[in-house]
Design a protein around this motif. Sequence first.
Motif, PDB file in Angstrom:
ATOM      1  N   PRO A 184     -16.161 -28.267  -0.145  1.00 29.05           N
ATOM      2  CA  PRO A 184     -17.655 -28.018  -0.460  1.00 29.05           C
ATOM      3  C   PRO A 184     -17.993 -26.922   0.246  1.00 29.05           C
ATOM      4  O   PRO A 184     -18.930 -26.200  -0.221  1.00 29.05           O
ATOM      5  CB  PRO A 184     -18.239 -29.482   0.179  1.00 29.05           C
ATOM      6  CG  PRO A 184     -16.981 -30.317   0.226  1.00 29.05           C
ATOM      7  CD  PRO A 184     -15.927 -29.675   0.535  1.00 29.05           C
ATOM      8  N   TRP A 185     -17.573 -26.509   1.400  1.00 31.18           N
ATOM      9  CA  TRP A 185     -18.042 -25.434   2.127  1.00 31.18           C
ATOM     10  C   TRP A 185     -17.839 -24.192   1.362  1.00 31.18           C
ATOM     11  O   TRP A 185     -18.661 -23.345   1.196  1.00 31.18           O
ATOM     12  CB  TRP A 185     -17.625 -25.151   3.756  1.00 31.18           C
ATOM     13  CG  TRP A 185     -18.287 -26.235   4.313  1.00 31.18           C
ATOM     14  CD1 TRP A 185     -17.569 -27.299   5.015  1.00 31.18           C
ATOM     15  CD2 TRP A 185     -19.724 -26.497   4.791  1.00 31.18           C
ATOM     16  NE1 TRP A 185     -18.604 -28.112   5.570  1.00 31.18           N
ATOM     17  CE2 TRP A 185     -19.746 -27.468   5.752  1.00 31.18           C
ATOM     18  CE3 TRP A 185     -20.895 -25.490   4.614  1.00 31.18           C
ATOM     19  CZ2 TRP A 185     -20.965 -28.047   6.132  1.00 31.18           C
ATOM     20  CZ3 TRP A 185     -21.965 -25.966   5.469  1.00 31.18           C
ATOM     21  CH2 TRP A 185     -22.056 -27.050   5.968  1.00 31.18           C
ATOM     22  N   ILE A 226     -22.270 -29.070 -10.199  1.00 32.57           N
ATOM     23  CA  ILE A 226     -22.308 -27.810 -10.421  1.00 32.57           C
ATOM     24  C   ILE A 226     -22.807 -27.672 -12.083  1.00 32.57           C
ATOM     25  O   ILE A 226     -23.651 -27.048 -12.528  1.00 32.57           O
ATOM     26  CB  ILE A 226     -21.048 -26.659 -10.294  1.00 32.57           C
ATOM     27  CG1 ILE A 226     -21.033 -26.547  -8.841  1.00 32.57           C
ATOM     28  CG2 ILE A 226     -21.293 -25.407 -10.971  1.00 32.57           C
ATOM     29  CD1 ILE A 226     -19.694 -26.268  -8.649  1.00 32.57           C
ATOM     30  N   VAL A 272     -17.393 -24.120  -1.585  1.00 33.21           N
ATOM     31  CA  VAL A 272     -18.191 -24.008  -2.870  1.00 33.21           C
ATOM     32  C   VAL A 272     -19.867 -23.362  -2.458  1.00 33.21           C
ATOM     33  O   VAL A 272     -20.136 -22.491  -3.349  1.00 33.21           O
ATOM     34  CB  VAL A 272     -18.390 -25.204  -3.723  1.00 33.21           C
ATOM     35  CG1 VAL A 272     -19.501 -25.294  -4.574  1.00 33.21           C
ATOM     36  CG2 VAL A 272     -17.007 -25.625  -4.290  1.00 33.21           C
ATOM     37  N   TYR A 273     -20.180 -23.783  -1.408  1.00 30.93           N
ATOM     38  CA  TYR A 273     -21.281 -23.463  -1.000  1.00 30.93           C
ATOM     39  C   TYR A 273     -21.597 -21.920  -0.887  1.00 30.93           C
ATOM     40  O   TYR A 273     -22.298 -21.234  -1.116  1.00 30.93           O
ATOM     41  CB  TYR A 273     -21.957 -23.973   0.445  1.00 30.93           C
ATOM     42  CG  TYR A 273     -22.304 -25.519   0.001  1.00 30.93           C
ATOM     43  CD1 TYR A 273     -23.119 -25.877  -0.672  1.00 30.93           C
ATOM     44  CD2 TYR A 273     -21.911 -26.353   1.265  1.00 30.93           C
ATOM     45  CE1 TYR A 273     -23.314 -27.342  -0.982  1.00 30.93           C
ATOM     46  CE2 TYR A 273     -21.927 -27.694   0.918  1.00 30.93           C
ATOM     47  CZ  TYR A 273     -22.934 -28.233   0.153  1.00 30.93           C
ATOM     48  OH  TYR A 273     -23.132 -29.551   0.031  1.00 30.93           O
ATOM     49  N   PHE A 274     -20.467 -21.472  -0.230  1.00 36.39           N
ATOM     50  CA  PHE A 274     -20.160 -19.928  -0.170  1.00 36.39           C
ATOM     51  C   PHE A 274     -20.163 -19.142  -1.293  1.00 36.39           C
ATOM     52  O   PHE A 274     -20.709 -18.033  -1.517  1.00 36.39           O
ATOM     53  CB  PHE A 274     -18.848 -19.802   0.765  1.00 36.39           C
ATOM     54  CG  PHE A 274     -18.683 -18.235   1.088  1.00 36.39           C
ATOM     55  CD1 PHE A 274     -19.650 -17.626   2.036  1.00 36.39           C
ATOM     56  CD2 PHE A 274     -17.732 -17.564   0.449  1.00 36.39           C
ATOM     57  CE1 PHE A 274     -19.401 -16.325   2.347  1.00 36.39           C
ATOM     58  CE2 PHE A 274     -17.502 -16.339   1.056  1.00 36.39           C
ATOM     59  CZ  PHE A 274     -18.331 -15.687   1.756  1.00 36.39           C
ATOM     60  N   LEU A 321     -17.987 -32.116  -7.089  1.00 34.40           N
ATOM     61  CA  LEU A 321     -18.406 -30.656  -7.185  1.00 34.40           C
ATOM     62  C   LEU A 321     -18.678 -30.070  -8.531  1.00 34.40           C
ATOM     63  O   LEU A 321     -19.974 -29.633  -8.673  1.00 34.40           O
ATOM     64  CB  LEU A 321     -17.832 -29.754  -6.140  1.00 34.40           C
ATOM     65  CG  LEU A 321     -17.705 -29.897  -4.699  1.00 34.40           C
ATOM     66  CD1 LEU A 321     -16.496 -29.105  -4.114  1.00 34.40           C
ATOM     67  CD2 LEU A 321     -18.992 -29.702  -3.947  1.00 34.40           C
ATOM     68  N   ILE A 334     -21.454 -20.189  -4.180  1.00 34.33           N
ATOM     69  CA  ILE A 334     -22.988 -20.043  -4.828  1.00 34.33           C
ATOM     70  C   ILE A 334     -23.757 -18.833  -4.166  1.00 34.33           C
ATOM     71  O   ILE A 334     -24.309 -18.073  -4.909  1.00 34.33           O
ATOM     72  CB  ILE A 334     -23.807 -21.267  -4.245  1.00 34.33           C
ATOM     73  CG1 ILE A 334     -23.045 -22.529  -5.181  1.00 34.33           C
ATOM     74  CG2 ILE A 334     -25.127 -21.086  -4.755  1.00 34.33           C
ATOM     75  CD1 ILE A 334     -23.737 -24.048  -4.894  1.00 34.33           C
ATOM     76  N   PHE A 335     -23.729 -18.752  -2.778  1.00 35.66           N
ATOM     77  CA  PHE A 335     -24.284 -17.523  -2.138  1.00 35.66           C
ATOM     78  C   PHE A 335     -23.636 -16.108  -2.663  1.00 35.66           C
ATOM     79  O   PHE A 335     -24.240 -15.318  -2.898  1.00 35.66           O
ATOM     80  CB  PHE A 335     -23.880 -17.611  -0.647  1.00 35.66           C
ATOM     81  CG  PHE A 335     -24.398 -16.664   0.139  1.00 35.66           C
ATOM     82  CD1 PHE A 335     -25.987 -16.596   0.357  1.00 35.66           C
ATOM     83  CD2 PHE A 335     -23.905 -15.721   0.841  1.00 35.66           C
ATOM     84  CE1 PHE A 335     -26.360 -15.583   1.119  1.00 35.66           C
ATOM     85  CE2 PHE A 335     -24.394 -14.583   1.532  1.00 35.66           C
ATOM     86  CZ  PHE A 335     -25.758 -14.627   1.744  1.00 35.66           C
ATOM     87  N   SER A 349     -19.164 -20.982  -8.277  1.00 34.27           N
ATOM     88  CA  SER A 349     -18.832 -21.854  -7.511  1.00 34.27           C
ATOM     89  C   SER A 349     -18.003 -22.806  -8.173  1.00 34.27           C
ATOM     90  O   SER A 349     -16.986 -23.542  -7.668  1.00 34.27           O
ATOM     91  CB  SER A 349     -20.049 -22.845  -6.944  1.00 34.27           C
ATOM     92  OG  SER A 349     -20.881 -22.918  -8.259  1.00 34.27           O
TER      93      SER A 349
END
Lengths: 181, 457
Positions: free
Chosen positions: A60-61, B235, A63-65, B231, A67-68, A113
């Motif tokens: 998950p982290w 998305i 994926v957050y990264f 996830l 996205i950014f 992501s």
Amino acid sequence: MATSQANQLYGLVAEFHDAEELIHAAEKAKAAGYEEIRAYTPYRIEALSKVLGHRENLLPWLVYFAIFVGIVAGFVMQYWSDVINYPINVAGRPLNSWPSFIIIMFELAILFSAVTAFGGMMVRNGFPVPYHPIFNTPDFDLSSGTRFYLCIKVTDRQFHLQRTREFLQTLNPKAVNEAKA
Amino acid sequence: MLSDDIRDPAIRTGTPSTRPGWLTPSWVMDRVGELVLTSKTPLWWWVCLALSFAMLGAFGFILTNIVQQGVGLWAFNIPVIWGVDITNFVFWIGIGHAGTLISAVLLLFRQTWRTSLSRFAESMTLFALAVAGLFPIFHLGRPWLALWLVPYPNTLGLNPQWRSPLVWDVFAISTYLLVSAPFWYMALLPDMAAMRDKAKNPVVRGAFAALCLGWRGDHSHWERYHTASFLLAAIGTPLVISVHSIVGLDFAVSIISGWHQTVFPPYFVAGAVFSGLAMVLVMAVPLRSAFKLQSLITMDHLENAAKLMLVTGLLVGYGYLMEAFAPYYAGHKEEVALFNDRVAGFYAPYFWSMVVANVAFSQLLWFRPVRRNPVLLVLISLVILVGMWLERFVIIVTSLYAHRLTSMWNPSVPGVWDIATIFAPFGLFLTLMFLFIRLLPLLPIHEVQEVIAEGHD
């Protein structure tokens, strides 16, 4: 502990025909102090991850990264293109017309992501892996939908060919087999 | 084994449980696996594939002629710059949306009934996208220049026009394809591993062994798989809403009368899901009978899809109302004239067929006996598919043909090439679909097993 015979092994594999039995067996193996335990199942068993204590926290982290990164990359690409590389006056609109950049920033965030989620799953699972010693287990079969395997690896500190085999037998499996390395 | 589910009275009458109680994980594996691994290919499959393949050939012939002779082959010309090709594009993109709705949105809402339909609907998404993507490219007239829409360093020093919705479209649709494909493939990994273990034929076994990338059902792999699919669902949910919204923006951002409306993006999304669910039903009902999968794709699954179709149908109806309300409320002369022309002018028969097909026919789904009648569902869905195609046609053509210079008015009806272009793409879609149902597990076996084992439903 590691006899020459055990060196040629990947682990001892107990076979169960019921998901509940596998979960109980995993609990007992944990309680007996084994650490290098792998379970193989034809479908996901939620309770098993609680017993064996595997949680996926990194993905998950990542994926957050991603996205950014996608948002920033989308903005930089469009800003560079419209403001720096080829500034052109379109109907008097500002060169940096960021509201119209939002959509591509959004799409790139999604793209980055999703690729990260899929790629991260693949990389962290080590796929593609054409060969794995567990496939040497006699009767290893995901296709019956009713076979569940518990493997104690030779690398476990407590592993002892005879004693571990006896321990696995006490769990009431259908069979205990050796997976050759 | 094959006839088990037919004999079960619970399935024929459709008792309230989504799945019959006697289903076991191993039964699901055998039942779905046997469809893939059997050496006896049913005759109907060969016939259907041959017909689809012939249509695909026709599609290739049409596209070749379009490239060779130009887009003037289609009956629509200036000022109707977008004809059946762009209508088809919007239609096919919409078809794909039901797949992502079922696989991603319903996963987030933890609707376990989705599992039976998800693989099938996701495949539909991919194949519909493959069809949809062709139209804007061939619409260019010089399809080999399509890569100019993509930002890449080139000797022309050319960048895309970032303010253009058509460029947004390129990004939205390629993202949609690049997200749907891994999502689909990831869910196939465990099933292909099972097929590898089950296959007797060494070639089949080898093929599945290569395709499943070495899946071995390890518990930590399952956890990562599970995390990754949540996830991807999280998305995919905003993605699926964005894709047809952006297609809606293709219209709404321009200042053409009849297009320049804020209701377009959400109304397009609802219409997309509406038509996609209709396509799911049109395909799923005959397949479940042909493969005798009534115990896995039950009446309740069909009914749930029908309920979703009713909801989205109502949203589409609301969209039509707003399309009528906006011009009168705003009071723009051109907008009002255009709307009046739409409902009473040259294209009025198309408009009213669209309203009847989408709004009137979907109201039948209020009735439970209708929702639980597979034949009626397929018939209603077919009507809705026609209606949704007409919707895009009406939006595109009625707004464009009535140019503000009356001397440029050019009402035309679809010609031979246009009509062929409407039907031939089904060749590509159905060819891929029939290959899929024969070569890959039709249902996500492991997901259905997990649901059964956990005793949901």
